[in-house]
Design an enzyme around this catalytic site. Structure first.
Site: not given
Ligand code: COA
Length: 388
Positions: A79, A111, A233
């Site tokens: 992609e 993906c 994945h």
């Molecule tokens: N210690 C441990 N864990 C912590 C933490 C800390 N200090 N602070 C936050 N976390 C955890 C959260 O509880 C959460 O866990 P959960 O998902 O089990 O609830 C995780 O870390 C991520 O935190 P979050 O606030 O949800 O992160 P974010 O808003 O920054 O977004 C993604 C995370 C993954 C959604 C973001 O990085 C993203 O959009 N990535 C693209 C991934 C994607 O969509 N790919 C295509 C799909 S295949």
């Protein structure tokens, strides 16, 4: 006839950043990245590498003179395509020295397309049992500096040879697949970075996995007891763990422990490299095969492929007795140990150096140790080189 993955090889560039450094630079608690997302390091893709060069670098160790003369189907799943018309597979054919009486084609569905490539290759071998097919899944995962997706970037390629009587894994004819037209992640033609609704995407991933798992059980009569490992994945390693946790209660206590241990092995490499998009599931498979000493031939592995947009597939494969012979010995650990760490400032500078625009330019290839590199742009033509 048994058909499946005969050989596998991997490539990712020589640069990386520490996720703890990125967390510090972005004002986040490092444990959010290390534990919450489940990533320790992230591959950084220099301008001298793209989906084509990474694919060629991954496939090169599999090429023999005999294969160059006989291979007649090259499937390139990506992609991160470099052209709207010409297939990246045509460049691969030349760079890898594959004979000209070959079909070369590029596939796209986020993906997921590596999995479709694999299934297409299996079907081709079913009709032509004496042939092999080269399937290359290669991508640069880019979300953008200072975005929430930044922690889930990465890049690299997995190359697989599909054949009859494969050395590694037979592909069982039990795939369950589905499509739903949703906007969880996409990349418009004018953008080099993906657009993502991350939380929504994570939810769709889990919904697809559960629906396909339930459908698989209903269609095949198999249960979790029939599986020795489940491979996911991994856009980030926590995502796969969430998937696994959805079905773990179906297993008894002992099997839960075993499936969790296999998952730990399967996520080891992704944790150091990040998202590979099309190649990600197959990097998990490589990690499982290399990092689990107790895997028994005959083991049934369940593989879950997901591509945003969205398409998913769950299927199984049977591990073959000589599976180690189909892997390049110590390839990933060697590659990881030779990588060079970057500061966040250095990474940001590299990230901004995209090959946008039509002006001629030459890229600094001397610092890139890879065999195949992108040397620049001349008359709007990408200049690919084999360095050694
Ligand atoms: N210690 C441990 N864990 C912590 C933490 C800390 N200090 N602070 C936050 N976390 C955890 C959260 O509880 C959460 O866990 P959960 O998902 O089990 O609830 C995780 O870390 C991520 O935190 P979050 O606030 O949800 O992160 P974010 O808003 O920054 O977004 C993604 C995370 C993954 C959604 C973001 O990085 C993203 O959009 N990535 C693209 C991934 C994607 O969509 N790919 C295509 C799909 S295949």
């Amino acid at each position: 006839m048994k058909i499946g993955i005969d050989q596998m090889s991997f490539f990712s560039p020589h640069l990386y950043i520490e996720m703890s450094d990125l967390a510090q630079a972005r004002g986040e608690d490092p444990n959010k990245y290390l534990i919450g997302i489940g990533q320790t390091r992230q591959a950084v893709i220099p301008p001298t590498q793209d989906a084509v060069t990474m694919g060629a670098n991954a496939a090169a160790p599999l090429m023999t003179d005999e294969l160059r003369q006989t291979l007649d189907l090259v499937i390139f799943a990506t992609e991160s395509g470099i052209d709207q018309s010409k297939s990246g597979a045509a460049y691969l054919q030349r760079l890898l020295g594959i004979q000209k009486y070959a079909r070369t084609i590029e596939l796209k569905q986020a993906c997921y397309s590596g999995t479709y490539g694999l299934m297409q290759a299996r079907d081709y071998v079913a009709v032509h049992p004496d042939r092999k097919v080269l399937v290359v899944a290669s991508d640069v995962a880019r979300y953008g500096l200072k975005t929430s997706g930044e922690v889930t970037q990465g890049g690299g390629a997995v190359a697989m040879l599909v054949s009859a009587d494969p050395q590694i894994l037979t592909l069982e004819n039990d795939s369950q697949f589905m499509t739903d037209d949703v906007m969880d992640f996409w990349r418009p033609n004018y953008a080099t970075e993906a657009r993502v609704d991350g939380k929504y995407s994570s939810n769709v991933y889990q919904e697809f996995f559960k629906e396909l798992w339930d459908r698989y059980r209903k269609q095949t009569g198999r249960t979790i007891d029939d599986f020795d490992a489940l491979v996911f994945h991994l856009p980030y390693t926590k995502m796969g763990k969430k998937g696994l946790q959805m079905v773990l209660p179906e297993a008894d206590e002992l099997q839960q422990k075993e499936l969790l241990a296999q998952f730990e092995a399967s996520q080891k490499y992704s944790r150091q490299i990040g998202n590979l998009y099309t190649g990600s599931l197959y990097l998990s498979l490589l990690s499982l095969l290399n990092e689990t000493p107790g895997l028994k031939p005959g083991a049934r592995l369940g593989l879950f492929s997901y591509g945003s947009g969205a398409e998913g597939e769950f299927y199984s494969g049977i591990l073959q007795p000589k599976y180690h012979a189909g892997l390049v010995s110590n390839q990933v650990p060697d590659l990881l140990s030779r990588r060079q760490g970057l500061s966040i400032a250095q990474y940001e500078q590299i990230f901004e150096q995209t090959l946008q625009g039509s002006a001629d330019r030459e890229l600094e290839i001397k610092n890139d140790p890879a065999q195949f590199v992108l040397a620049g742009l001349k008359n709007e033509r990408r200049q690919y080189l084999k360095q050694h």
